[in-house]
Structure formats: C-alpha cells, structure tokens
Design a protein around this motif. Structure first.
Motif, short mmCIF file in Angstrom:
data_model
loop_
_atom_site.label_atom_id
_atom_site.label_comp_id
_atom_site.label_asym_id
_atom_site.label_seq_id
_atom_site.Cartn_x
_atom_site.Cartn_y
_atom_site.Cartn_z
N VAL A 103 0.83 -1.20 0.00
CA VAL A 103 0.00 0.00 0.00
C VAL A 103 0.86 1.25 0.00
O VAL A 103 0.58 2.23 -0.69
CB VAL A 103 -0.95 0.01 1.23
N TYR A 104 1.96 1.22 0.77
CA TYR A 104 2.78 2.41 0.94
C TYR A 104 3.97 2.48 0.00
O TYR A 104 4.77 3.38 0.08
CB TYR A 104 3.29 2.47 2.39
N ILE A 138 6.09 23.40 7.61
CA ILE A 138 5.97 22.39 8.66
C ILE A 138 4.54 22.39 9.19
O ILE A 138 3.97 23.45 9.47
CB ILE A 138 6.96 22.67 9.81
N LYS A 139 3.96 21.20 9.34
CA LYS A 139 2.57 21.08 9.77
C LYS A 139 2.45 20.06 10.90
O LYS A 139 3.37 19.30 11.18
CB LYS A 139 1.69 20.65 8.59
N GLN A 140 1.28 20.07 11.52
CA GLN A 140 0.98 19.10 12.57
C GLN A 140 1.07 17.68 12.03
O GLN A 140 0.75 17.42 10.86
CB GLN A 140 -0.42 19.37 13.13
N ASP A 141 1.52 16.77 12.88
CA ASP A 141 1.63 15.34 12.56
C ASP A 141 2.78 15.00 11.61
O ASP A 141 2.81 13.90 11.05
CB ASP A 141 0.32 14.78 12.00
N ARG A 219 3.58 1.44 9.60
CA ARG A 219 2.13 1.24 9.57
C ARG A 219 1.38 2.51 9.97
O ARG A 219 0.36 2.47 10.65
CB ARG A 219 1.74 0.08 10.48
N SER A 220 1.90 3.64 9.55
CA SER A 220 1.21 4.91 9.72
C SER A 220 1.69 5.83 8.62
O SER A 220 2.64 5.51 7.92
CB SER A 220 1.50 5.53 11.10
N GLU A 270 -3.75 11.73 1.03
CA GLU A 270 -4.39 10.70 0.20
C GLU A 270 -4.52 9.39 0.97
O GLU A 270 -5.57 8.73 0.93
CB GLU A 270 -3.59 10.49 -1.08
N ILE A 271 -3.45 9.01 1.70
CA ILE A 271 -3.47 7.77 2.47
C ILE A 271 -4.51 7.85 3.57
O ILE A 271 -5.32 6.92 3.77
CB ILE A 271 -2.08 7.48 3.06
N ASN A 272 -4.53 8.96 4.33
CA ASN A 272 -5.48 9.09 5.43
C ASN A 272 -6.93 9.13 4.93
O ASN A 272 -7.84 8.62 5.58
CB ASN A 272 -5.17 10.37 6.23
#
Length: 276
Positions: A103-104, A138-141, A219-220, A270-272
């Motif tokens: 998937v990744y 730069i962003k959260q997460d 896995r994230s 896209e993944i989320n």
C-alpha cells in the motif's frame, strides 16, 4: 635611501668593533651550507625542520579558519544528511513485501533539517521546540527524527517555530516493530526513565532477546518504516500473560538533542483519506 659619509663611517666602525664575531658568523654559515649540501641526513633534517615550522603555522591558521566556519560546515553537513535520508527512505523494496508495504510503496518523503532550541525530559508530557514553522511548510503530525533515530511528532506550529511531542511523553503512541521478526506493537512511555520507552502489544509467541533492535513499522502515514528506535533492555509479560511489555533503550540521548530532521509524507492526505 642614500648613505652620507657619517653613516658610512658608523657602519665601518661597527664592523671593526665586531670583526671577530662577524667573521665567526660568516665562517659558521659557510660550514653549515657545506654540511647540509654534502650530507643527505643533515639536509633532510634541515628541510624537515623547516617543513615542521611552516606546517605548524599553517595548521594553526587552518584550525582557526575551521572554527570560524564551523557553523556553516554544520549546516552543509546537515543538508547533505537530509538528501541522503530522502534517498534512503524513498527507495522501493520489491522483495518480501507485506500488504502494508505494498500500500505504501512509492510513498514520497521530504526531510527538512531543524535545530532543537528548547528541550524537556523531566516531566510526564515532554515537548521540544524546533526552529522551523509554517513558513517552512511544517505542519501538525509531521514526524521528527535525529541522525540516531526517533524523536517525536510535530504538535503545533507558528510562523517560525513548531512544538514536538517527544517520545518521552505519556500521550505519545507510535507504531514500532521487532526488526528480526516484524511483530509490531505500540511504543509508549511510562514516565520514568528518559532513556527507556516501552513497546506493548507484542504477542507472547514473538521470539525476543535482550539486545534485539526495535524500529518503526511503517504502519502509519507519519514515519517511514525501519527508522531506528533502540534495543531491548528487558521484558516481562503483561497481566493477561499473552503480551510482552518490552523496555526499549533508546538510541537517542533525549536529554541532549540538537540537530533533527522533520519528515513530511507528501502522500499523507491521500493515504489518510483512504484509511478513514
């Protein structure tokens, strides 16, 4: 400058007064020249001594120059490391792919260098402050690592700065796995030692040994897989006797962080969206 008669007389008087010393100096110099020219050993020693003196001077000047340019060199080195990490974690491995890896595969990660300007490690909810923010995209997460391994996850950002939830935070929860067997669980912190974190939810059937390496699982959408975390220090079974609680000794010294890298997964949205 022209010499008048008075000056010439003074020079002649000086030579006459010091004729013995000047004669000795002349003869000594002639003897040294003949000795150096006729004996390779003496010639070599003379040249080596001259080289040692000049080399020492150049070395001292170079050391000062290097010190003056140390900050610039550190920045260049960090940029180079940034490029190498991007190449490393963006490579596609076509061998032994699991479902998640498939998937990744092809995910694009961008690494941005940053410096830790404030660090805490003595409370239960430790947060770092880095010198990169919204103006640097730069962003959260976004994930944060150092040259040695895992650091944490970006929480909040301002124009020029960002806060990072450290792995030494009781609210932190990161997917990690055993390198040798791929059994994965959740990396948490019990709030005790700044050198040890805990890997939970590892089934009892997993083969584990003290000293085994723990890495990110991939896995994230935050961290690439295989980022180093630490090694197994000790382990016990939980209350149900079905899962291990593994104490992981961090590769990072979280008490002395300076240079770090912020990781952007360019396919995270896209993944989320697909996962959610």
């Amino acid at each position: 400058m022209r010499l008048n008669g008075k000056h010439m007389q003074q020079i002649i008087n000086f030579i006459i007064r010091n004729k013995s010393f000047l004669l000795y100096l002349l003869l000594f110099s002639i003897a040294m020249v003949f000795t150096i020219q006729s004996h390779s050993y003496h010639k070599s020693k003379f040249i080596n001594s001259a080289n040692f003196l000049s080399g020492g001077i150049y070395n001292s000047v170079n050391n000062v120059s290097e010190y003056m340019h140390l900050r610039k060199q550190n920045e260049l080195l960090q940029q180079e490391n940034n490029q190498l990490k991007s190449l490393l974690y963006n490579k596609t491995d076509s061998i032994n792919k699991t479902f998640v890896d498939t998937v990744y595969s092809g995910v694009s990660y961008k690494f941005s260098p940053a410096v830790v300007i404030k660090n805490s490690y003595a409370s239960n909810n430790n947060v770092l402050l880095i010198n990169r923010g919204k103006r640097d995209s730069i962003k959260q997460d976004f994930g944060v690592i150092s040259p040695k391994g895992l650091v944490g996850i970006v929480d909040n950002t301002s124009k020029k700065y960002a806060t990072v939830i450290s792995v030494l935070n009781t609210n932190s929860r990161i997917s990690a796995k055993l390198k040798k067997s791929n059994h994965f669980g959740s990396l948490v912190w019990n709030g005790k030692s700044p050198y040890l974190v805990q890997l939970t939810e590892i089934p009892k059937i997993a083969p584990i040994t003290a000293g085994d390496t723990i890495i990110t699982s991939g896995r994230s959408s935050i961290f690439p897989k295989d980022i180093p975390i630490g090694t197994i220090d000790s382990y016990t079974l939980d209350a149900s006797q079905n899962y291990y609680i593994i104490h992981v000794r961090l590769f990072n010294d979280m008490t002395s962080l300076e240079h770090v890298y912020v990781i952007e997964n360019k396919d995270a949205e896209e993944i989320n969206a697909l996962i959610n």
